[in-house]
Write an enzyme that holds these catalytic residues in place. Structure first.
Site, mmCIF file in Angstrom:
data_model
loop_
_atom_site.group_PDB
_atom_site.id
_atom_site.type_symbol
_atom_site.label_atom_id
_atom_site.label_comp_id
_atom_site.label_asym_id
_atom_site.label_seq_id
_atom_site.Cartn_x
_atom_site.Cartn_y
_atom_site.Cartn_z
ATOM 1 N N ARG A 107 9.943 4.638 -2.846
ATOM 2 C CA ARG A 107 9.107 4.192 -1.575
ATOM 3 C C ARG A 107 10.312 4.072 -0.701
ATOM 4 O O ARG A 107 11.302 3.502 -0.998
ATOM 5 C CB ARG A 107 8.657 2.649 -1.947
ATOM 6 C CG ARG A 107 8.250 1.942 -0.829
ATOM 7 C CD ARG A 107 7.535 0.789 -0.938
ATOM 8 N NE ARG A 107 6.065 1.205 -1.127
ATOM 9 C CZ ARG A 107 5.230 0.210 -1.216
ATOM 10 N NH1 ARG A 107 5.161 -0.788 -1.036
ATOM 11 N NH2 ARG A 107 3.861 0.700 -1.440
ATOM 12 N N HIS B 33 0.889 7.867 2.221
ATOM 13 C CA HIS B 33 0.884 6.651 1.266
ATOM 14 C C HIS B 33 -0.178 7.373 -0.070
ATOM 15 O O HIS B 33 -1.244 6.930 0.095
ATOM 16 C CB HIS B 33 0.514 5.543 1.696
ATOM 17 C CG HIS B 33 0.573 4.243 0.454
ATOM 18 N ND1 HIS B 33 1.236 4.422 -0.692
ATOM 19 C CD2 HIS B 33 0.223 3.011 0.667
ATOM 20 C CE1 HIS B 33 1.159 3.464 -1.361
ATOM 21 N NE2 HIS B 33 0.593 2.629 -0.631
ATOM 22 N N GLN C 17 -2.081 5.322 -2.742
ATOM 23 C CA GLN C 17 -3.200 4.647 -2.189
ATOM 24 C C GLN C 17 -4.545 5.243 -2.337
ATOM 25 O O GLN C 17 -5.394 4.739 -2.672
ATOM 26 C CB GLN C 17 -2.805 3.995 -0.963
ATOM 27 C CG GLN C 17 -3.686 2.757 -0.692
ATOM 28 C CD GLN C 17 -3.864 1.697 -1.476
ATOM 29 O OE1 GLN C 17 -2.741 1.127 -1.752
ATOM 30 N NE2 GLN C 17 -5.047 1.267 -1.936
ATOM 31 N N ASP D 75 -5.823 -1.285 7.974
ATOM 32 C CA ASP D 75 -4.598 -1.568 7.416
ATOM 33 C C ASP D 75 -3.780 -2.487 8.631
ATOM 34 O O ASP D 75 -4.531 -2.410 9.762
ATOM 35 C CB ASP D 75 -3.779 -0.228 7.218
ATOM 36 C CG ASP D 75 -2.551 -0.499 6.697
ATOM 37 O OD1 ASP D 75 -2.041 -1.480 6.026
ATOM 38 O OD2 ASP D 75 -1.583 0.450 6.447
ATOM 39 N N CYS E 240 -5.844 -1.431 1.898
ATOM 40 C CA CYS E 240 -4.821 -1.297 0.887
ATOM 41 C C CYS E 240 -4.070 -2.325 0.326
ATOM 42 O O CYS E 240 -3.713 -2.676 -0.733
ATOM 43 C CB CYS E 240 -3.828 -0.136 1.232
ATOM 44 S SG CYS E 240 -2.676 -0.672 2.817
ATOM 45 N N ARG F 237 -5.163 1.093 -8.485
ATOM 46 C CA ARG F 237 -3.779 1.500 -8.253
ATOM 47 C C ARG F 237 -3.137 2.077 -9.731
ATOM 48 O O ARG F 237 -2.647 3.088 -10.034
ATOM 49 C CB ARG F 237 -2.810 0.690 -7.537
ATOM 50 C CG ARG F 237 -3.152 0.389 -6.246
ATOM 51 C CD ARG F 237 -2.875 1.630 -5.260
ATOM 52 N NE ARG F 237 -1.698 2.105 -5.467
ATOM 53 C CZ ARG F 237 -0.534 1.701 -4.822
ATOM 54 N NH1 ARG F 237 -0.707 0.812 -3.787
ATOM 55 N NH2 ARG F 237 0.716 2.033 -4.847
HETATM 56 N N1 NVA Z 1 0.953 0.787 6.480
HETATM 57 C C1 NVA Z 1 1.413 -0.254 5.491
HETATM 58 C C2 NVA Z 1 1.017 -0.087 4.187
HETATM 59 C C3 NVA Z 1 1.470 -1.139 3.013
HETATM 60 C C4 NVA Z 1 1.051 -0.847 1.568
HETATM 61 C C5 NVA Z 1 2.927 -0.318 5.648
HETATM 62 O O1 NVA Z 1 3.600 0.863 5.533
HETATM 63 O O2 NVA Z 1 3.807 -1.277 5.769
HETATM 64 N N1 CP Z 2 -0.942 -1.168 -1.027
HETATM 65 C C1 CP Z 2 0.285 -1.124 -1.416
HETATM 66 O O1 CP Z 2 1.043 -0.177 -1.585
HETATM 67 O O2 CP Z 2 0.716 -2.546 -1.800
HETATM 68 P P1 CP Z 2 2.192 -2.827 -2.107
HETATM 69 O O3 CP Z 2 3.058 -2.825 -0.685
HETATM 70 O O4 CP Z 2 2.229 -4.298 -2.519
HETATM 71 O O5 CP Z 2 2.783 -1.949 -3.162
#
Ligand code: NVA
Ligand code: CP
Length: 306
Positions: free
Chosen positions: A105, A132, A135, A220, A260, A288
Site C-alpha cells: 500500500r 484499489h 476492495q 468514498d 469501502c 475483504r
Molecule cells: N480513497 C480512499 C480509500 C481508503 C480505503 C483513500 O485512498 O484514502
Molecule cells: N477500505 C480499506 O482499504 O480500508 P483500510 O484503509 O482500513 O485498509
C-alpha cells in the site's frame, strides 16, 4: 518456474478468473463459518508493506495468512530501509527472495509496478493513489451474495474520481455493468481511463441523475490519504454530493449502498445512511478477508499444488 502473476489492477486477471475468484471467496467464507481448518500455506510468508494507514487491509491480509497456516510480516517505511531511500528495485529483489508473496500500500502506482517488475513472487496492490483493486473483489462478492450476478446492472459512483472510482471503472469492464459517475467539476476520474471505457460509463455532475435506475450506489471519502491539506476546500466543493436515504430513494427499490470505509459520517455519507437497511458496508468490509484469501490462493496456486 511458472510465470509470476501479479494483481496491480483488476485488468491483471481475466473476467473469467475474476468470476471464479468471487465464487471461491464465497466458498472460503462458508468453510470458515463452518469452522473448517484449511491450511494450504503452512510455512509460507507474506510481506506487507504499508506506506499509508490501514485497518481493514492489514487485518484482512494478516488474518487471512494466519488462517491459511502461514504468516504475514508488517513492514513500515519508518523502520525499514525503504524509508531511507533504498531503491525499490533492490528492495524488491531482496524481499522477494525471502517471502512467497508481497502486498504493498503506497502513494505512487508506478512504485508498485517497479516493485512487481523486480519481484520473483506475486505482488498485490493494496491501494495506490490510482487504484484499489482488492476492495473491488470484496464489493463484487458482496453484491453477488445479496443480489446475484452484477452483469447488466447499473452502478452509481457519487463523489471523488479517485482510486476507488478508477477501480470501479475497471470493474465495469471486467464484470460487465454500466457505471454512472457523478463528480463535481475538477474531480473527475483520469481522462484516459474514461476515454478507454467510454462504452461502459456515463459522466454526470448530478448525483440525483446518476442514481436513476441504479442497483448499487457507492461513495468514498472526499479527501483521500495524502490529501489531508485539501480537506476543508473539498468539503466546500463536494457540497451536495452526500449519499443519504433521500438520494437512495431515487435509485431502484432494491438498490444497495456500499462504502469501502473508513466513512466520514456527515460528509460523503449521512449517519442515517450508514444505519439504513440498504447499507451493506460492514458485510463488504468482512468480505475483504474472504476475497483476499481467494486472491492469495489464486496467485499461489502452483505452490499449493506442489
Ligand atoms: N480513497 C480512499 C480509500 C481508503 C480505503 C483513500 O485512498 O484514502
Ligand atoms: N477500505 C480499506 O482499504 O480500508 P483500510 O484503509 O482500513 O485498509
Amino acid at each position: 518456474m511458472m510465470s509470476t502473476r501479479h494483481f496491480l489492477t483488476l485488468l491483471d486477471l481475466s473476467s473469467n478468473e475474476l468470476q471464479q475468484l468471487i465464487q471461491r471467496a464465497i466458498e472460503l467464507k462458508q468453510m470458515r463459518n463452518q469452522g473448517a481448518v484449511y491450511e494450504p500455506l503452512k510455512n509460507r510468508v507474506m510481506a506487507m508493506i504499508f506506506e499509508k494507514a490501514s485497518t481493514r487491509t492489514r487485518v484482512s491480509f494478516e488474518a487471512g495468512m494466519a488462517q491459511f497456516g502461514g504468516h504475514a510480516m508488517f513492514l513500515s517505511p519508518k523502520d525499514t530501509q525503504l524509508g531511507r531511500g533504498e531503491p525499490v528495485e533492490d528492495s524488491a529483489r531482496v524481499i522477494s527472495s525471502m517471502v512467497d508473496i508481497v502486498m504493498i500500500r503506497t502513494f505512487s502506482h508506478e512504485l508498485v509496478e517497479t516493485f512487481a517488475a523486480h519481484s520473483r513472487v506475486p505482488v498485490i496492490n493494496a491501494l495506490t493513489d490510482d487504484y484499489h483493486p482488492c476492495q473491488l473483489l470484496a464489493d463484487m462478492q458482496t453484491f453477488h451474495e445479496f443480489r446475484g450476478s452484477i452483469q447488466g446492472s447499473t452502478v452509481a459512483w457519487i463523489g471523488d474520481g479517485n482510486n476507488m472510482c478508477h477501480s470501479y471503472i475497471n470493474a465495469a469492464r471486467q464484470f460487465d455493468f454500466h457505471l454512472n459517475i457523478a463528480c463535481p467539476t475538477g474531480f473527475e476520474p483520469n481522462a484516459s481511463l474514461v476515454e478507454a471505457n467510454q462504452d461502459r460509463i456515463t459522466l454526470l455532475d448530478s448525483p440525483e441523475e446518476a442514481v436513476q435506475k441504479a442497483d448499487l450506489v457507492v461513495t468514498d471519502v472526499w479527501a483521500s490519504m495524502g490529501q489531508e491539506d485539501e480537506q476543508r476546500q473539498r468539503m466546500r466543493e463536494f457540497k451536495g454530493y452526500q449519499v443519504n436515504p433521500a438520494l437512495m430513494d431515487l435509485a431502484n427499490k432494491d438498490a444497495l449502498f456500499m462504502h469501502c470505509l473508513p466513512a466520514h459520517r456527515g460528509e460523503e455519507v449521512s449517519d442515517t445512511m450508514m444505519d439504513d437497511p440498504r447499507c451493506v458496508a460492514f458485510a463488504e468490509a468482512e468480505n475483504r478477508l474472504h476475497a483476499q484469501k481467494a486472491l492469495i490462493e489464486f496467485l499461489l496456486k502452483d505452490l499449493i499444488l506442489n
